[in-house]
Design a protein around this motif. Structure first.
Motif: not given
Length: 336
Positions: A126-143
């Motif tokens: 849904r996010g990509v369809e709305y226009g997001a270019i990428d995603y990150i999962m929690k817990p977040v990898s800082t690298a």
């Protein structure tokens, strides 16, 4: 930088979009990038902000979707990327994307979604369809986070530079390089715009064709360099008598045209008379110590309501009036 002699009102109108802010932005933000971090979870937001700060990335924070949208509306040109949590009270991540995409200056800003777990595939789609270019999962990898944000910022800034350079080139294709006034090619586009505006608002508009008197004698006596300087001084005088909505063009050689919105023939002649007065107050001083008032002949023509404020015959009518002024002895203004 834009030449300082480009007409201010028109330059601001043409470059009033996000494209115009590039030269200012690169002086006010750090070289790596500036990112808006949006998350209602204080701890999660702090983790992201700290990781980005360690990489030299400037951050702005928003604690919910409403604050995020307000921040983008206030300073869209300062944000290179947005890190956006999906699940938030009030406006959720998808709502925020929809609002941001409606802001012209921020419509192409890269948005990276932060989602709670790898099982929430629907959120990612849904996010990509709305226009997001990428995603990150929690817990977040800082690298991973830092690498993706750096790439997003580089992409954003490259696109902004490209848009700015294209708009800069487009603007300068409309400008006469000697006088800084718009050129004849741009006049042809602007007179059609003026005609359409007059039809919508049922208001007259006028043009004034201007030709400098005996300009050839200046070039023959003092040389073309002095002639060029006379033209630039004349252009400066023109700009000083125009209203913000008026536009001046170098039509060719020593011939100029003024395009005056919401102005009938009589008021257009008043503008030409103000220009005459301005030039008489400041005679041009030549290098041999002699001075001379730069005079001109002018022809005025107004778009007629009976013709639907059309522009097709306006130039030829103003030109005919100009030649009558010249035939009558020059240094005068004639109406069509």
């Amino acid at each position: 930088m834009l030449s300082p002699i480009i007409q201010r009102a028109d330059a601001e109108r043409i470059l009033s979009s996000d494209d115009a802010t590039h030269s200012r932005v690169q002086l006010s933000v750090p070289p790596v990038g500036a990112v808006l971090v949006v998350d209602d979870d204080d701890a999660a937001r702090w983790l992201v902000v700290r990781a980005l700060a360690r990489s030299g990335i400037q951050t702005f924070e928003a604690v919910d979707g409403k604050e995020a949208v307000e921040h983008v509306l206030a300073k869209p040109e300062l944000i290179d990327a947005i890190i956006l949590d999906v699940m938030m009270p009030g406006l959720n991540g998808f709502d925020v994307i929809r609002h941001i995409k409606r802001i012209p200056a921020a419509a192409t800003t890269p948005i990276i979604l932060v989602t709670a777990s790898a099982t929430e595939e629907d959120d990612i789609v849904r996010g990509v369809e709305y226009g997001a270019i990428d995603y990150i999962m929690k817990p977040v990898s800082t690298a991973v986070l830092t690498a993706k944000v750096r790439a997003a910022c580089e992409r954003s800034r490259a696109e902004r530079r490209l848009r700015y350079d294209l708009r800069f080139a487009e603007l300068h294709a409309m400008i006469d390089p000697l006088t800084g006034l718009f050129n004849r090619r741009h006049f042809e586009a602007r007179i059609r715009e003026a005609s359409a505006y007059s039809k919508r608002h049922d208001q007259p508009f006028s043009i004034v064709m201007v030709d400098l008197d005996h300009f050839k004698s200046v070039n023959d006596t003092y040389g073309h360099e002095t002639g060029d300087h006379v033209l630039t001084q004349f252009a400066a005088a023109v700009r000083s008598v125009l209203r913000g909505e008026d536009v001046a063009f170098r039509y060719g050689g020593e011939e100029f045209v003024l395009l005056l919105r919401a102005c009938d023939a009589e008021r257009a002649a008043d503008v030409a008379e103000r220009l005459q007065k301005k030039l008489r107050q400041r005679p041009y001083l030549f290098r041999d110590g002699t001075s001379r008032v730069i005079t001109f002949s002018a022809g005025v023509a107004a778009a007629l309501p009976s013709e639907g404020y059309g522009s097709a015959e306006l130039v030829s009518r103003a030109d005919a009036a100009l030649y009558r002024a010249k035939a009558a002895g020059r240094d005068r203004i004639a109406y069509w």
